[in-house]
Enzyme design. Structure first.
Site, short mmCIF file in Angstrom:
data_model
loop_
_atom_site.label_atom_id
_atom_site.label_comp_id
_atom_site.label_asym_id
_atom_site.label_seq_id
_atom_site.Cartn_x
_atom_site.Cartn_y
_atom_site.Cartn_z
N ASP A 1 -41.24 -26.53 35.32
CA ASP A 1 -41.04 -27.98 35.39
C ASP A 1 -42.28 -28.59 36.06
O ASP A 1 -42.60 -28.24 37.20
CB ASP A 1 -39.78 -28.24 36.22
CG ASP A 1 -39.49 -29.71 36.43
OD1 ASP A 1 -40.38 -30.57 36.19
OD2 ASP A 1 -38.37 -30.02 36.87
N GLY B 1 -37.68 -37.19 28.53
CA GLY B 1 -38.55 -36.02 28.63
C GLY B 1 -39.28 -35.93 29.96
O GLY B 1 -38.70 -36.13 31.03
N ASP C 1 -41.48 -37.90 31.20
CA ASP C 1 -41.53 -39.21 31.86
C ASP C 1 -40.29 -39.45 32.72
O ASP C 1 -40.39 -39.86 33.88
CB ASP C 1 -41.64 -40.28 30.76
CG ASP C 1 -42.25 -41.56 31.26
OD1 ASP C 1 -43.22 -41.49 32.03
OD2 ASP C 1 -41.74 -42.63 30.91
#
Ligand code: ADP
Length: 193
Positions: free
Chosen positions: A17, A39, A41
């Site tokens: 991540d 996503g 953002d």
């Protein structure tokens, strides 16, 4: 996971991540509005807190009243994220009929240039345009790696570029591109970077 040293720059792939990365700058796969999306953002704004969105709103009010065009990048605070900066890059939406490779390449190149302006030594990228924007992952990986190999060594501050991939499929595609399977070292020529 793969890694390669290119003219003094370490280029590597890792699963994970991007919001958790302890690097000088992470790149957000933003959209032109700069005002949030899904996503990467969504994850960046959730994890980084409201300071990032406030900075994006100011950018819309000042430098980018009509939004940030595809292929460009701009930096803000990273809010509560472990990174020091967020570089918001806008990738193109993939199109079967229109070759937008130059804009995808430009999103990486401009992000690296902005990282240089920030004097960042380490930069983490997601697979820009390869999510909601639909870019086929193998080609997205070739453009990302090819552009980075050509651009990052020209930027004085940069020592590390890390691609942080959220799925096994994306990680494998970036590993292949970085290992040179299928001629990634020549990706620049083949994809007109
Ligand atoms: P775009 O709109 O540019 O396609 P997305 O955010 O939809 O951008 O997806 C870009 C890529 O990032 C996809 O491969 C997606 O799986 C991946 N992704 C989504 N969330 C994260 C995250 N938190 N960290 C890293 N990669 C992520």
């Amino acid at each position: 996971m793969a890694g390669r040293d290119v003219e003094g720059v370490r280029i590597e792939t890792v699963p994970g991540d991007i919001t958790l990365q302890h690097v000088d700058a992470i790149v957000n796969a933003a959209n032109s509005s700069l005002l949030g999306g899904g996503g990467v953002d969504g994850a960046v704004h959730r994890a980084g807190g409201p300071e990032i969105l406030a900075a994006c709103r100011r950018l819309r009010e000042t430098r980018y009243p009509r939004g940030l065009p595809a292929g460009d990048a701009v930096a803000t605070t990273a809010g509560r994220l472990p990174a020091r900066h967020v570089i918001h890059a806008v990738g193109p939406v993939w199109s079967r009929h229109d070759d937008r490779t130059d804009r995808l390449s430009s999103a990486y190149r401009r992000s690296l240039e902005v990282a240089g302006e920030l004097r960042a030594a380490s930069v983490a990228f997601p697979a820009i345009s390869a999510g909601v924007y639909g870019w086929p992952i193998d080609d997205a990986a070739r453009v990302a790696v090819g552009t980075t190999i050509l651009t990052a060594p020209r930027i004085e501050s940069i020592r590390l570029v890390r691609f942080v991939l959220f799925s096994r499929t994306a990680l494998e595609a970036f590993d292949r591109a970085l290992d040179g399977v299928g001629g990634s070292a020549r990706a620049g020529e083949r994809t007109r970077i």
